[in-house]
Design a protein around this motif. Sequence first.
Motif, PDB file in Angstrom:
ATOM      1  N   LEU A   1      50.018 -53.130  51.110  1.00 26.25           N
ATOM      2  CA  LEU A   1      51.437 -53.300  50.768  1.00 26.25           C
ATOM      3  C   LEU A   1      51.622 -53.557  49.272  1.00 26.25           C
ATOM      4  N   LEU A   2      50.699 -54.280  48.683  1.00 28.02           N
ATOM      5  CA  LEU A   2      50.750 -54.532  47.249  1.00 28.02           C
ATOM      6  C   LEU A   2      50.640 -53.224  46.464  1.00 28.02           C
ATOM      7  N   ALA A   3      49.756 -52.351  46.889  1.00 26.57           N
ATOM      8  CA  ALA A   3      49.605 -51.053  46.223  1.00 26.57           C
ATOM      9  C   ALA A   3      50.796 -50.142  46.516  1.00 26.57           C
ATOM     10  N   TYR A   4      51.325 -50.212  47.728  1.00 25.48           N
ATOM     11  CA  TYR A   4      52.494 -49.410  48.113  1.00 25.48           C
ATOM     12  C   TYR A   4      53.702 -49.741  47.235  1.00 25.48           C
ATOM     13  N   LYS A   5      53.795 -50.988  46.834  1.00 27.32           N
ATOM     14  CA  LYS A   5      54.911 -51.512  46.041  1.00 27.32           C
ATOM     15  C   LYS A   5      56.217 -51.306  46.806  1.00 27.32           C
ATOM     16  N   ASP A   6      57.176 -50.608  46.192  1.00 26.39           N
ATOM     17  CA  ASP A   6      58.467 -50.437  46.840  1.00 26.39           C
ATOM     18  C   ASP A   6      58.669 -49.061  47.442  1.00 26.39           C
ATOM     19  N   ALA A   7      57.780 -48.101  47.116  1.00 32.41           N
ATOM     20  CA  ALA A   7      58.020 -46.742  47.623  1.00 32.41           C
ATOM     21  C   ALA A   7      56.788 -45.842  47.576  1.00 32.41           C
ATOM     22  N   GLY A   8      55.605 -46.397  47.606  1.00 32.73           N
ATOM     23  CA  GLY A   8      54.406 -45.562  47.617  1.00 32.73           C
ATOM     24  C   GLY A   8      54.302 -44.688  46.379  1.00 32.73           C
ATOM     25  N   VAL A   9      54.080 -43.379  46.565  1.00 23.52           N
ATOM     26  CA  VAL A   9      53.914 -42.468  45.425  1.00 23.52           C
ATOM     27  C   VAL A   9      55.168 -42.408  44.553  1.00 23.52           C
ATOM     28  N   LEU A  10      56.296 -42.770  45.092  1.00 21.27           N
ATOM     29  CA  LEU A  10      57.553 -42.723  44.340  1.00 21.27           C
ATOM     30  C   LEU A  10      57.883 -44.036  43.629  1.00 21.27           C
ATOM     31  N   SER A  11      57.024 -45.019  43.778  1.00 21.21           N
ATOM     32  CA  SER A  11      57.292 -46.321  43.180  1.00 21.21           C
ATOM     33  C   SER A  11      57.269 -46.229  41.663  1.00 21.21           C
ATOM     34  N   GLY A  12      58.235 -46.880  41.055  1.00 22.16           N
ATOM     35  CA  GLY A  12      58.307 -46.901  39.604  1.00 22.16           C
ATOM     36  C   GLY A  12      58.066 -48.275  39.020  1.00 22.16           C
ATOM     37  N   ASN A  13      57.742 -49.241  39.877  1.00 20.02           N
ATOM     38  CA  ASN A  13      57.506 -50.593  39.385  1.00 20.02           C
ATOM     39  C   ASN A  13      56.182 -50.678  38.641  1.00 20.02           C
ATOM     40  N   THR A  14      56.118 -51.608  37.712  1.00 21.71           N
ATOM     41  CA  THR A  14      54.871 -51.856  36.992  1.00 21.71           C
ATOM     42  C   THR A  14      54.081 -52.892  37.791  1.00 21.71           C
ATOM     43  N   ASP A  15      54.071 -54.132  37.362  1.00 19.55           N
ATOM     44  CA  ASP A  15      53.402 -55.198  38.120  1.00 19.55           C
ATOM     45  C   ASP A  15      54.171 -55.450  39.413  1.00 19.55           C
ATOM     46  N   TYR A  16      53.450 -55.934  40.411  1.00 19.44           N
ATOM     47  CA  TYR A  16      54.096 -56.130  41.706  1.00 19.44           C
ATOM     48  C   TYR A  16      53.443 -57.297  42.422  1.00 19.44           C
ATOM     49  N   THR A  17      54.229 -58.028  43.202  1.00 20.05           N
ATOM     50  CA  THR A  17      53.700 -59.081  44.056  1.00 20.05           C
ATOM     51  C   THR A  17      54.245 -58.891  45.468  1.00 20.05           C
ATOM     52  N   VAL A  18      53.469 -59.343  46.436  1.00 20.33           N
ATOM     53  CA  VAL A  18      53.838 -59.210  47.841  1.00 20.33           C
ATOM     54  C   VAL A  18      53.627 -60.534  48.546  1.00 20.33           C
ATOM     55  N   THR A  19      54.596 -60.890  49.362  1.00 18.55           N
ATOM     56  CA  THR A  19      54.445 -61.988  50.307  1.00 18.55           C
ATOM     57  C   THR A  19      54.443 -61.381  51.693  1.00 18.55           C
ATOM     58  N   LEU A  20      53.463 -61.733  52.503  1.00 22.27           N
ATOM     59  CA  LEU A  20      53.368 -61.245  53.875  1.00 22.27           C
ATOM     60  C   LEU A  20      53.312 -62.438  54.804  1.00 22.27           C
ATOM     61  N   ASP A  21      54.381 -62.610  55.570  1.00 20.89           N
ATOM     62  CA  ASP A  21      54.439 -63.660  56.574  1.00 20.89           C
ATOM     63  C   ASP A  21      54.130 -63.065  57.939  1.00 20.89           C
ATOM     64  N   ILE A  22      53.621 -63.881  58.825  1.00 18.31           N
ATOM     65  CA  ILE A  22      53.341 -63.449  60.190  1.00 18.31           C
ATOM     66  C   ILE A  22      54.368 -64.092  61.107  1.00 18.31           C
ATOM     67  N   GLY A  23      55.085 -63.258  61.849  1.00 16.99           N
ATOM     68  CA  GLY A  23      56.128 -63.740  62.742  1.00 16.99           C
ATOM     69  C   GLY A  23      55.571 -64.662  63.821  1.00 16.99           C
ATOM     70  N   ARG A  24      56.395 -65.581  64.280  1.00 15.11           N
ATOM     71  CA  ARG A  24      55.961 -66.538  65.312  1.00 15.11           C
ATOM     72  C   ARG A  24      55.530 -65.870  66.599  1.00 15.11           C
ATOM     73  N   GLU A  25      56.177 -64.763  66.946  1.00 18.77           N
ATOM     74  CA  GLU A  25      55.843 -64.069  68.194  1.00 18.77           C
ATOM     75  C   GLU A  25      54.721 -63.045  68.021  1.00 18.77           C
ATOM     76  N   CYS A  26      54.253 -62.853  66.789  1.00 17.86           N
ATOM     77  CA  CYS A  26      53.237 -61.828  66.527  1.00 17.86           C
ATOM     78  C   CYS A  26      51.885 -62.278  67.079  1.00 17.86           C
ATOM     79  N   VAL A  27      51.355 -61.481  67.987  1.00 10.55           N
ATOM     80  CA  VAL A  27      50.034 -61.752  68.555  1.00 10.55           C
ATOM     81  C   VAL A  27      49.008 -61.096  67.658  1.00 10.55           C
TER      82      VAL A  27
END
Length: 148
Positions: free
Chosen positions: A121-147
């Motif tokens: 997801l960090l590499a994907y940024k906001d749009a994969g090959v179409l991403s125009g962002n430079t540096d990027y950060t990602v937060t990934l939370d795990i849902g309470r119901e996620c097994v």
Amino acid sequence: MPFVNEYISPEDAARYHLAEIDASCRSGGISRQWTIDREQDIYLRILSRGLEAETKHEGVWSFHWKGTLVTVRLDLLDGKGKPGQPGWSHWLLVRLNGTSGLPPALGPYKRSVIESLKQALLAYKDAGVLSGNTDYTVTLDIGRECVL
């Protein structure tokens, strides 16, 4: 080699049996790009997104982790960043393989799988090959119901 965003070649589509995966998906807008780490044999590819205003941030992705295919439901909770500028996104992992979680063979690698997903997801940024962002950060939370 780290994750990279690229368009999927016909050879890679055949190698990873993407036509079969696409046939099992109900969406007509399956992506022809992916985020892949070839050395680790891991890829992330969007299969479908919500079409309505209230579901447009919901997505189903295929996540191939070292020989095992996992279907991932990710919701984009928030994100910012204009092309040519830094950006960020906040994701929620809602489900793995529907509601059944990781396949038993991946159980011992749970942390590595989740870390690989975050790195993709960090590499994907906001749009994969179409991403125009430079540096990027990602937060990934795990849902309470996620097994996991």
